[in-house]
Scaffold this motif. Structure first.
Motif: not given
Length: 316
Positions: A21-32, A77-87, A171-177
């Motif tokens: 919930g906290a991460m979703s709030k931050v993500a929502a603020q940044k994407t707003a 999610l695939a990028i985060s798992a296999f190529a986090p440097w690309a974020i 799991a948290q990444q999946v839930a937030v995204l």
């Protein structure tokens, strides 16, 4: 023991949900920042569609938006798992695109005359009024265009959201995204539906009969007058937000610029009386200025590249 394990499990789930919930709030603020422009763009996409077809078109675009996110979320999610440097590079690319799109809107005001815009709108209105025009094809073209626009904006939203949870568990990444994807789609297209039907609602209320309905008629006239103003306001606020969010992403990816803006914000906060306000506004303004500069540079590069490409194609 079983009861203790159950309580521990419930506590773990509650902790995870709280973190999500906290991460979703931050993500929502940044994407707003993207949403203001998203609202304006999608509302403008259905301009020219017959009134009775506006909501079906919005629904069709919303379904397309969910399909877009069904592609983008697993890809992120695939990028985060296999190529986090690309974020970070993807975030920087998304930020640069936001700045480019915002500056292109400003440049359009100077590169295209009001007569050209009026002629375009008149041509569109004439096409809708002409019975010989295939309205089904026109509607499908608008839906495709809106879905393409949504794909770009959704990609920006998902990448920005991913950047906020890059260090979280899978799991948290999946839930937030997934949560961001659903909430943003429902929220954006629910509001778009309300915006595009505001003038119809205003017209209906303004035509109510009877002395007791005078207040209702006045409110209807207010809605009719407010609809175009709201569209303009959304466009202006959305463009400003694109510069601030895009510029903020870019400066955050450049440590020297990020620290300089942080120091400027801290210095502004020390001003007597209005320090707290200045401390909040200064970073946003500086990020916005950085966004404008970045947008101008990217637009210039794109324009030059386009002209060179046209010249090369002309010779071949």
């Amino acid at each position: 023991m079983a009861g203790t394990s159950l309580l521990a499990l419930i506590d773990d789930i509650a902790t995870i949900l709280d973190d999500v919930g906290a991460m979703s709030k931050v993500a929502a603020q940044k994407t707003a920042g993207v949403l203001g422009d998203d609202l304006a763009l999608n509302a403008q996409q259905v301009a020219g569609v017959q009134a009775e077809r506006e909501l079906p078109v919005v629904w069709a675009v919303a379904v397309g938006s969910m399909k877009n996110k069904a592609i983008l979320v697993p890809a992120a999610l695939a990028i985060s798992a296999f190529a986090p440097w690309a974020i970070v590079p993807l975030l920087m690319l998304g930020g640069a695109y936001l700045c480019f799109e915002g500056f292109e809107k400003i440049a359009h005001q100077f590169l295209h005359s009001a007569e050209e815009d009026a002629a375009h709108h008149a041509e569109l209105a004439a096409a809708v009024a002409d019975p010989a025009v295939d309205l089904v094809a026109l509607e499908k073209d608008k839906i495709k265009g809106a879905i393409r626009t949504d794909f770009i904006l959704s990609a920006e939203i998902i990448v920005i959201a991913l950047g906020t949870v890059a260090d979280a568990s899978f799991a948290q990444q999946v839930a937030v995204l997934v949560g961001i994807a659903v909430v943003m789609t429902v929220g954006v297209y629910g509001i778009v539906a309300g915006i595009v039907k505001m003038d119809d609602a205003g017209l209906y209320l303004s035509q109510r009969a009877g002395a007791a309905a005078a207040g209702v008629r006045a409110f209807g006239r207010f809605l009719l007058a407010a609809a175009p103003v709201l569209m303009k306001l959304l466009s202006v606020v959305g463009t400003a937000a694109m510069f601030m969010v895009g510029g903020g992403i870019l400066t955050h990816g450049i440590p020297a610029a990020h620290h300089a803006i942080e120091h400027a914000g801290a210095a502004a906060q020390g001003v007597a009386g209005i320090g707290p306000v200045l401390g909040v506004l200064t970073p946003s303004v500086l990020n916005g200025v950085a966004g404008v500069v970045a947008g101008a540079i990217v637009l210039a590069l794109v324009t030059v590249a386009g002209k060179l490409w046209d010249a090369v194609r002309g010779r071949s």
